[in-house]
Write an enzyme that holds these catalytic residues in place. Structure first.
Site, short mmCIF file in Angstrom:
data_model
loop_
_atom_site.label_atom_id
_atom_site.label_comp_id
_atom_site.label_asym_id
_atom_site.label_seq_id
_atom_site.Cartn_x
_atom_site.Cartn_y
_atom_site.Cartn_z
N HIS A 80 -6.88 -0.96 0.99
CA HIS A 80 -7.87 -2.01 0.75
C HIS A 80 -8.54 -1.91 -0.61
O HIS A 80 -8.74 -2.91 -1.28
CB HIS A 80 -8.92 -1.92 1.85
N ARG A 95 -15.56 3.48 7.07
CA ARG A 95 -14.19 2.96 7.21
C ARG A 95 -13.13 4.04 7.36
O ARG A 95 -12.18 3.87 8.10
CB ARG A 95 -13.84 2.14 5.98
N ARG A 103 -16.02 4.44 -0.76
CA ARG A 103 -16.86 3.29 -1.12
C ARG A 103 -17.63 2.80 0.09
O ARG A 103 -17.07 2.60 1.17
CB ARG A 103 -15.98 2.16 -1.64
#
Ligand SMILES: Cc1cc2nc3c(=O)[nH]c(=O)nc-3n(C[C@H](O)[C@H](O)[C@H](O)COP(=O)(O)OP(=O)(O)OC[C@H]3O[C@@H](n4cnc5c(N)ncnc54)[C@H](O)[C@@H]3O)c2cc1C
Length: 500
Positions: free
Chosen positions: A336, A275, A371
């Site tokens: 996020h 991401r 993550r």
């Protein structure tokens, strides 16, 4: 002094972490769940993608472990990662045993694939896994006789006695301030997305757990590793609506205003790169092209498949006249997920005896510098359950006082709180988001100090949650910026263009 209402265990927060803990320990004592809005108001409720677990035929936990370590750029705590991935299949089974209804292909679970995962291993419920998971645990909590739930109850402080956490003070809607005591407190307050102007997080994500833990003196780590989701909807009527990574998993491509598939210029894994890489590529492309967004194109899929795989996204976007089987979706990155937080061991134990933390508020060490997608619902369950196992295996009886002094709190007028919060969100978005600079971070640090002073100078106002949340956001922002200033190499989610 006000009386201490006694339970065996207190849980702050009603997302997956808090309710997993409550359900896992409720057979061993009386549990009090305190949550500041409705029970379902949480980040959990909004999760779209799913839960990562090596349950597929060609998968095993070693592969899940490797993928997690690669995403975390090696800053992960290896013991915590192994604990997470080895316990993933049983965590999914536990949810199914409570009644969670996940997608199936015949007898087998139907597994999705997301960025950074080398196998199909995402257990899901269409594109509303979080809703299904929250529905399941809330139902189970309501059916358990040992669990009491206090909704619209805002925890303002942790209660300490001789360095040990023995409970919480909370403002309970309609009843005023109350103090609750227990042998252990589980902090499960979720994330702090509202530190930023653009976030996928709902309004409850105001970093309260970071503020509470900080005031109590707990260790807080790695808040600079802030994950931005690359693809949230860019639309004035529906800000920050998330377009799940699974859309890219199904072959969705990213295009600039010229229609060019620009990920070829950034990473060989294209749209399925981790991401942070995709978010930085989008930001760079928007800057190059001087545009406010890029586009996600899923029009290659048959309309029926889009509607069955992504029913929520399809319907939501249709309501604003975007037909995603024909139109490209305008997207921008937004905050996020917070990888850092209150430091815990693999049993959720923080640096303060009696205080445990799980879920997004905790820094268990599993994420390292970034993550891996769909590891967080899993983390919330695995470490909450581990905390309950540790607590029930030990003899933790603590003598609780009958009454206690209510810790001090200060609210300011809401209009001032709104103004301070807005200034904070702007500076954080500008200077401490995806691409940071030395000057920008120092500017943010100064502005945060100024906002703290302003808050302290303003007159005291009657209780309301907005100012206390704003105070907690300021504390969380300070950890993000100070952590980013201290980090001297670009790694994972921390990217400072002056360090190149
Ligand atoms: C749009 C979106 C999509 C996502 N998709 C995925 C995904 O597909 N897979 C995945 O693994 N993760 C996903 N995530 C991340 C994941 O949802 C969260 O990390 C996880 O749900 C956090 O759970 P939690 O229990 O720690 O916190 P939450 O679910 O946020 O719960 C926190 C609770 O604490 C309460 N609370 C906070 N402060 C106080 C206070 N002062 N007093 C009382 N109560 C308080 C809140 O009201 C809330 O009930 C997504 C997140 C978002 C926002």
């Amino acid at each position: 002094m006000i009386p201490l209402e006694k339970f065996d265990y207190i849980v702050v927060g009603s997302g997956l972490a808090g309710l997993s803990f409550a359900l896992s320990i409720a057979d061993h004592g009386k549990v009090c769940v305190i949550t500041k809005a409705e029970i379902t108001d949480s980040n959990t409720q909004w999760a779209q993608g799913g839960i990562a677990a090596a349950v597929g035929e060609s998968d095993d936990w070693h592969l899940h472990e490797t993928d997690t370590l690669v995403a975390g750029a090696g800053l992960n705590d290896q013991e915590a990662v192994r604990f997470l991935v080895q316990n993933a299949p049983s965590a999914v089974e536990w949810l199914i045993s409570l009644g969670a209804n996940f997608d199936h292909n015949g007898e087998e679970l139907s597994l999705g694939k997301e960025g950074g995962h080398s196998r199909h291993r995402i257990v899901k419920h269409a594109d509303k896994t979080g809703w299904e998971v929250e529905r399941t645990v809330v139902e189970a909590v309501h059916n358990h006789p040992n669990i009491s739930v206090f909704e619209r109850s805002f925890v303002t402080s942790l209660l300490l006695q001789g360095g040990r956490c023995i409970g919480v003070a909370a403002h309970v809607d309609g009843l005023g301030f109350r103090c609750f005591g227990a042998q252990a407190v589980m902090l499960a307050t979720g994330g702090c997305g509202r530190v930023y102007q653009h976030t996928t997080n709902p309004r409850v994500a105001t970093g309260d757990g970071i503020g509470l833990a900080h005031e109590a003196g707990a260790e807080i780590l790695e808040m600079e590793f802030m994950q931005f989701h690359p693809t949230t909807l860019y639309h004035p009527q529906m800000r920050s609506f998330l377009i799940t990574e699974a859309v890219r998993g199904h072959g969705g491509t990213l295009r600039n205003h010229l229609g060019r598939r620009f990920m070829y210029d950034y990473d060989e894994r294209l749209e399925l790169a981790p991401r942070d890489i995709v978010a930085r590529a989008i930001e760079s492309e928007m800057r190059k092209q001087s545009t406010w967004c890029v586009y996600l194109d899923i029009t290659h899929l048959p309309s029926q498949e889009i509607q069955s795989e992504f029913p929520t996204i399809y319907e939501k976007l249709k309501s604003i006249d975007l037909e995603i089987d024909r139109d490209w979706i305008p997207v921008v990155p937004a905050q996020h997920y917070s990888c850092g937080g209150v430091k815990t061991d693999i049993h959720g134990q923080t640096s303060i005896p009696g205080l445990f933390a799980a879920g997004e508020v905790a820094r268990t060490g599993v994420h390292g510098a970034n993550r891996l997608a769909s590891n967080s619902l899993l983390e919330a369950m695995v470490f909450a359950k581990s905390a309950s196992e540790k607590l029930t295996a030990e003899d933790n009886k603590v003598e609780l006082p009958e009454a206690i002094d209510l810790p001090a709190w200060k609210c300011i007028p809401e209009a001032d709180s709104v103004r301070i919060r807005r200034s904070l969100q702007n500076i954080m978005m500008k200077e401490a988001a995806i691409v940071r600079t030395n000057d920008g971070l120092l500017k943010a640090q100064k502005e945060i100090e100024k906002l703290f002073k302003e808050y302290e100078r303003l007159p005291r106002a009657p209780f309301s949650t907005h100012p206390l949340e704003t105070w907690n956001l300021l504390i969380a922002a300070k950890y993000v910026v100070n952590g980013a200033i201290k980090r001297t190499e670009n790694i994972g989610l921390h990217y400072n263009s002056d360090l190149l």
